[in-house]
Structure formats: structure tokens, C-alpha cells
Design an enzyme around this catalytic site. Sequence first.
Site, PDB file in Angstrom:
ATOM      1  N   GLN A  31       1.109   8.374  -9.714  1.00  0.00           N
ATOM      2  CA  GLN A  31       1.178   6.644 -10.161  1.00  0.00           C
ATOM      3  C   GLN A  31       1.060   6.388 -10.879  1.00  0.00           C
ATOM      4  O   GLN A  31       0.039   7.165 -11.921  1.00  0.00           O
ATOM      5  CB  GLN A  31       0.546   5.619  -9.027  1.00  0.00           C
ATOM      6  N   GLU A 106      -8.424  11.264  -0.206  1.00  0.00           N
ATOM      7  CA  GLU A 106      -7.605  10.019  -1.226  1.00  0.00           C
ATOM      8  C   GLU A 106      -6.424  11.598  -1.986  1.00  0.00           C
ATOM      9  O   GLU A 106      -7.342  12.638  -2.166  1.00  0.00           O
ATOM     10  CB  GLU A 106      -9.129   9.816  -2.597  1.00  0.00           C
ATOM     11  N   ASP A 137      -3.504  16.104   0.330  1.00  0.00           N
ATOM     12  CA  ASP A 137      -2.722  14.842   1.526  1.00  0.00           C
ATOM     13  C   ASP A 137      -3.564  14.210   2.302  1.00  0.00           C
ATOM     14  O   ASP A 137      -3.690  15.211   3.976  1.00  0.00           O
ATOM     15  CB  ASP A 137      -1.729  15.695   0.742  1.00  0.00           C
ATOM     16  N   ASP A 155      -6.463   2.947   5.012  1.00  0.00           N
ATOM     17  CA  ASP A 155      -6.794   2.517   3.954  1.00  0.00           C
ATOM     18  C   ASP A 155      -5.666   2.857   2.489  1.00  0.00           C
ATOM     19  O   ASP A 155      -5.899   3.424   1.379  1.00  0.00           O
ATOM     20  CB  ASP A 155      -8.144   2.748   3.456  1.00  0.00           C
ATOM     21  N   ASP A 158       0.274   0.277  -1.280  1.00  0.00           N
ATOM     22  CA  ASP A 158       1.853  -0.226   0.209  1.00  0.00           C
ATOM     23  C   ASP A 158       2.532   0.691   0.669  1.00  0.00           C
ATOM     24  O   ASP A 158       2.918   2.184  -0.158  1.00  0.00           O
ATOM     25  CB  ASP A 158       2.676  -1.548  -1.097  1.00  0.00           C
TER      26      ASP A 158
END
Lengths: 275, 275
Positions: A31, A106, A137, A155, A158
Site C-alpha cells: 500500500q 501484520e 498474512d 484491526d 477498509d
Amino acid sequence: MEMWFTEKQTENVGITCKTGKTIHMEKTEYQDLALIDTLQFGKMLVLDGTVQTTEKDEFIYHEMITHVPLFTHPNPKKVLVIGGGDGGTIREILKHPSVEKAVLVEIDNKVVEVSKKYLPTISCSLDDSRVSVLIEDGIKYVQNNKNEFDVIMVDSTDPVGPAVGLFAVDFYQAIYQALKEDGLFVAQTESPFYNNSLISNVYRDIQSVFPITQLYLCSIPTYPSGLWSFTMGSKKYHPLTVEQSNKAEIDTKYYTKEIHKSAFSLPKFVEDLLK
Amino acid sequence: MEMWFTEKQTENVGITCKTGKTIHMEKTEYQDLALIDTLQFGKMLVLDGTVQTTEKDEFIYHEMITHVPLFTHPNPKKVLVIGGGDGGTIREILKHPSVEKAVLVEIDNKVVEVSKKYLPTISCSLDDSRVSVLIEDGIKYVQNNKNEFDVIMVDSTDPVGPAVGLFAVDFYQAIYQALKEDGLFVAQTESPFYNNSLISNVYRDIQSVFPITQLYLCSIPTYPSGLWSFTMGSKKYHPLTVEQSNKAEIDTKYYTKEIHKSAFSLPKFVEDLLK
């Protein structure tokens, strides 16, 4: 000269924040990651253009994703966080003296690195001896661990990009398997104003897997619409019949014993989404 | 080409909405008035650059400023609204069969005119036979009426411009006098995130006048921070010991009997503002 960062929260509405300097910006394997200084909210972590957490209002999300499930379970010892690389959820988990082990899974190590470097008030507990940080993952991790955890928190970002698989019934079934026989979990499930069909679908999916399913709300200024939902799936314990009197007092800025209950009291239009 | 309307909610944060056409714009005797079409929220009334109400989320504010006090009073017959020229509060008041008379005192007749013309779903009850609309100064009106009303709602703009005098202890004393001996009132009192000193001061001022003072909250996406407060001052009835079982069922989209109670359950940082 004024600089403003604007997040389009839907196609038609956004939040705009006056900014100081951009502290860090990179394209990670997963990202776009940015860490910017805002005048209203302090340092702000932004992933794929979406506000994740800010120094000023992070306490709300992190307290509410953590203390509601951990005060629902009578004796949570082993806890898993999927996502949450900023460390705020871990910080809140460690306030519970019953917790012996907290595992954070994470997918993007850069989120952990940047949070440790620039958001010390949020990431401060990631190096605690009770914590394991795994960079992998979360879906695979959950599939590979059975009957392991008392409480799991999803947690996530989106449901676009790396988090898509975390909003799926297969994943909730794997979560069910990864929990002990009296375990429970909670997932962040977006805004009741802007994501109403997602909330309905996720609620029904979790309800198809867990005997107890309950949605609760809190107010977060930097999240779309300011109203945010979490959905809990539980095998045994109900969040509204919890006995809190024997629990330790913990230091919070949002959560209280009364908020624990009132957060489940839903506006009529939200109740209607779950029918 | 895209058009966006941005409200600076504080010096450092704003909401930005994709817009269609500007339906109406004028400088009235008191303020800049605009009626714009937004893609997210439908038609939006803007005064002095600040969002007042939108077709999509107005129900929350209007239900919560109305039904909490009207369900706290056991038999409200005569009700006063200060401000509220859009008519949404009046529409909700008339859902209560006990109400015989509702008086709206709005200082700016243009707000009433524009709302009647362009916001019919909000202003629809302003011509009801039980309603009197007076175009005059709410402060003077309250000073000139003693022992008149069961319930008063202060449905004002922000404490700048024409509404400054509605956030003052003199005004709360005049409200006390205008209420019957068992009367109560409620005022909109801004965001606990962005207006915390105002909330503290108003709470203390109302507490200095009324024996019962209580703050409650609701979530409004188009208002600053998404979390909004109302403060109630009451001579006799407490909002949390109200007997609702003998009350008529009314049609709502946000308010429920459970929300009536949970709205008074405050996050810890809000509780702390009131100490």
C-alpha cells in the site's frame, strides 16, 4: 502558504486537515504509506489515502476495539490481533493483567517500522515481553492455528486492497476455529452511515458462524461520518451480561463501564440494518 | 468539472462535500444564507459558511433535541423553540399528542422562507394549526414571557454572530423564568471534541440556574467531529428516571427508548469536562 490533506471518505464527502510537513511517504509492498503532521490531530498515519490513526483521537478506536471484548471474556490470557501494526490495540491489551500473551500478525512490516519510529505513544508496547509481532498474512495465520486464543481482534484497514479477505465468511469460520471453546472476537466494521450494506452483510455472516453476534458503536472524529462500528462474534459470553465488578480498573479516556453497555444501544436506523 | 463545498469546522479541520448547483444564496439582515445541493446529503442549508441541516441527516439532530426533553416531561402541552427556523424541531414536536401549542421564535425570516420553499420534508409542519411562527429576537421573547412553557428547545446556530446571547447565564435565567414550575429546557451545545471549554462553561452556567443539569450526545455526520452535545436544565423531572411505558409510540429513525438512556452515558473525556 497553507497545506491541506483531504481524504475522500466516499465519492461525495471528505475530511480535510491542515497539515505541517509530510514526515514520511513510501510505496510499500502492499500500500501507499504516509505519515503526516496535522494541526488538529497531531501525527496522522495514512494508508492508501485513508486516515488510519492520529495521535489525538486514536485512543477511542484502540480502547473500544480492545476493552469491550476483553471485559466480556472473564479471564482472557492469550489474545490475537490481526492487522493493527501501529500497536495501539496491543498497548490497550496489555492494560489487562490477565493477559499472558498477545500476538500481532501484520502483513506490512513497514506499518510497524514507521509506527515505531514516528508514533511512540501508540506503538510503545510492541517490544513488551508478552508480545510477539509476526509479519505475515493474517488469514493464513488464523487458518494454521486451532483452539489457541481467548480473544481475537480484527484491526484491519477498509475492505479494499490487502484487507478484502478479512471481511468474508470463510475468514470468520477460521476465526471460530482459532478460538478456544469459550472464545470471542471483534472486527472493525466501518460506518453505519456510509457502509450500511457491508455492515448488514458482515453481521449476517458472523451470525451464521457464532451463536452470539452483537454490534456496537463509538464516535471517532477522523473516521468517515464520525460514527464507527465493531461487530463481535462470541461462542459463550454475552457482552451485556458481563460481570465487571471483579475486573481491574484500567486507565482510559473513552471507555467506561457505562460506555461498555451503552455502545450496544443502537440508533433505530442501525438496528434496522441488522434485521 | 467537480464542485466541492468545504466548511472549515475549526481553523484546522473541515468537511468537504461534492455539490450540484447552488439553489439559493443571499445576504440576509443577520447572516449569509445558502441552500446547496450535495450528492452525499441532499439539499443542505448553510448559514455563515456553517452546515445547519441536510435532508439526509437532519433527522438525528431534530429527533434528539426534541424527543429527549418531550419524553422526560410527563405531559408537555406548550413548547417553545428558539431558533430552528428550518422547522425540523417543530415537525418532531408535533409527533407528541400531548402538545397543544408550539411557538417558534426565529430571528431571521429568510431562514423560514427558504426552508419552506426548498426543504419541504423539514419545514412541513410550520403551517400546522398548533404552531405559531414569530419572527423576533428569542432573547427578548423569553424575557417577556413568564411561567408559560412546559419545555423550551434552544435550536441555535453556533455561538458566533446572532446566537452569541443564547450561550449566556442571563439567558438561562430568563429561560428558567419562562418555564412553568415543573418545566425543563434543552440547548444544542456543540462538539465535545472541538468546543470543550464552551461545553464546560455552559454546563456550569446551566447548573447554577437549574437543580437538574444533564448532558447527552448523538452522532451527526455533517456536524464538526460527528459527535454533538445537548445540555438539559430541568426544574423537576430527571431524564433518566422517566417512565416511558405510558407514552405514545412515535415514528423515529434515530431515537429509541434505549437511546434516550444511552445518550447520557458519556465517554470518560466528556465526563471529565463536566467535573
